[in-house]
Design a protein around this motif. Sequence first.
Motif, PDB file in Angstrom:
ATOM      1  N   LEU A 185      -3.289   3.876  -1.917  1.00 51.09           N
ATOM      2  CA  LEU A 185      -3.297   3.269  -3.237  1.00 51.09           C
ATOM      3  C   LEU A 185      -2.690   1.883  -3.096  1.00 51.09           C
ATOM      4  O   LEU A 185      -1.591   1.737  -2.566  1.00 51.09           O
ATOM      5  N   THR A 186      -3.430   0.884  -3.527  1.00 50.54           N
ATOM      6  CA  THR A 186      -2.933  -0.483  -3.448  1.00 50.54           C
ATOM      7  C   THR A 186      -2.999  -1.110  -4.827  1.00 50.54           C
ATOM      8  O   THR A 186      -4.061  -1.107  -5.465  1.00 50.54           O
ATOM      9  N   LYS A 215       0.825  -1.211   0.000  1.00 52.79           N
ATOM     10  CA  LYS A 215       0.000   0.000   0.000  1.00 52.79           C
ATOM     11  C   LYS A 215       0.859   1.261   0.000  1.00 52.79           C
ATOM     12  O   LYS A 215       1.775   1.404   0.790  1.00 52.79           O
ATOM     13  N   ARG A 231      -6.580  -0.014  -6.253  1.00 46.59           N
ATOM     14  CA  ARG A 231      -7.659   0.563  -5.441  1.00 46.59           C
ATOM     15  C   ARG A 231      -7.158   1.866  -4.840  1.00 46.59           C
ATOM     16  O   ARG A 231      -6.133   1.889  -4.169  1.00 46.59           O
ATOM     17  N   VAL A 277      -8.227   5.114  -2.411  1.00 46.76           N
ATOM     18  CA  VAL A 277      -9.173   5.581  -1.407  1.00 46.76           C
ATOM     19  C   VAL A 277      -8.694   6.940  -0.910  1.00 46.76           C
ATOM     20  O   VAL A 277      -7.544   7.091  -0.509  1.00 46.76           O
ATOM     21  N   HIS A 321      -3.148  -4.360  -6.983  1.00 43.15           N
ATOM     22  CA  HIS A 321      -3.585  -5.737  -6.765  1.00 43.15           C
ATOM     23  C   HIS A 321      -3.225  -6.585  -7.983  1.00 43.15           C
ATOM     24  O   HIS A 321      -2.862  -6.064  -9.038  1.00 43.15           O
ATOM     25  N   HIS A 357     -15.089  -2.929   1.033  1.00 41.86           N
ATOM     26  CA  HIS A 357     -14.252  -3.864   0.275  1.00 41.86           C
ATOM     27  C   HIS A 357     -14.570  -5.317   0.600  1.00 41.86           C
ATOM     28  O   HIS A 357     -14.442  -6.187  -0.244  1.00 41.86           O
ATOM     29  N   THR A 391     -17.763  -6.017  -1.575  1.00 37.44           N
ATOM     30  CA  THR A 391     -17.787  -5.736  -3.000  1.00 37.44           C
ATOM     31  C   THR A 391     -17.001  -6.736  -3.831  1.00 37.44           C
ATOM     32  O   THR A 391     -17.249  -6.864  -5.012  1.00 37.44           O
ATOM     33  N   PHE A 392     -16.055  -7.424  -3.240  1.00 36.95           N
ATOM     34  CA  PHE A 392     -15.257  -8.386  -3.993  1.00 36.95           C
ATOM     35  C   PHE A 392     -15.648  -9.796  -3.582  1.00 36.95           C
ATOM     36  O   PHE A 392     -15.789 -10.100  -2.404  1.00 36.95           O
ATOM     37  N   ALA A 446      -5.273  -4.631 -11.252  1.00 30.95           N
ATOM     38  CA  ALA A 446      -6.228  -3.759 -10.568  1.00 30.95           C
ATOM     39  C   ALA A 446      -5.495  -2.879  -9.566  1.00 30.95           C
ATOM     40  O   ALA A 446      -4.435  -3.245  -9.064  1.00 30.95           O
ATOM     41  N   GLU A 480     -16.171   2.231   6.063  1.00 29.40           N
ATOM     42  CA  GLU A 480     -15.041   1.814   5.235  1.00 29.40           C
ATOM     43  C   GLU A 480     -14.929   0.298   5.067  1.00 29.40           C
ATOM     44  O   GLU A 480     -13.868  -0.192   4.716  1.00 29.40           O
TER      45      GLU A 480
END
Length: 194
Positions: A81-82, A63, A90, A92, A84, A107, A110-111, A88, A104
Amino acid sequence: MARLFLVVAVFLQVFLVNAIDVKTCDESSHCVRNRKIADTQTTATSPYALLTDSVSFNRFTGKVSGLVQNTATKTQLSFSLTFHDFDAARIVITEDKPLHPRYEDTHQYTFQKPLTAVKNVRRTDSASQVSFRNGVNEVVIGKKPFTLTAVRNGEKIVEVNSKGWFNFEQYRKKAPGEDWTEVSQAQDWLHNNT
């Protein structure tokens, strides 16, 4: 006959909306504030700046994190910012020290399966930006004004604040005697910012 009835029913639905029940932009303080930003703000006038010394990369979690400051209000936002697997990423952005923390845990809902963070990310610094690269994927973070650009194979995929329209409305405490009705806020904003 059934099709005709359906067409007539849909047609009537369109015209049966009561205009009094629908708020115009001038009656919504949120809309007024953000329309004003879109009409007047550019990347040259964007108040958001990256606090460069705050940017760090955690090799264990994969991250990138840091702080962005609104130079007009002196409030700080944190971003993460991660990278993946499966190309991908992510991003935030939220308040650094919120008055009321936002929800929060999305995640985990959603996955379907957790994304695995990629840990072999390379950082490059320059006078105007910081960039992080993982293979053909790169995220470029502009310092002043704060911008964030996701690039794949040299092609821009996503841009944040590229036109200077980024605006983060943080929670605020209501001062005694302050009127927070929508129309009052919209009128105050127009009066103080024109």
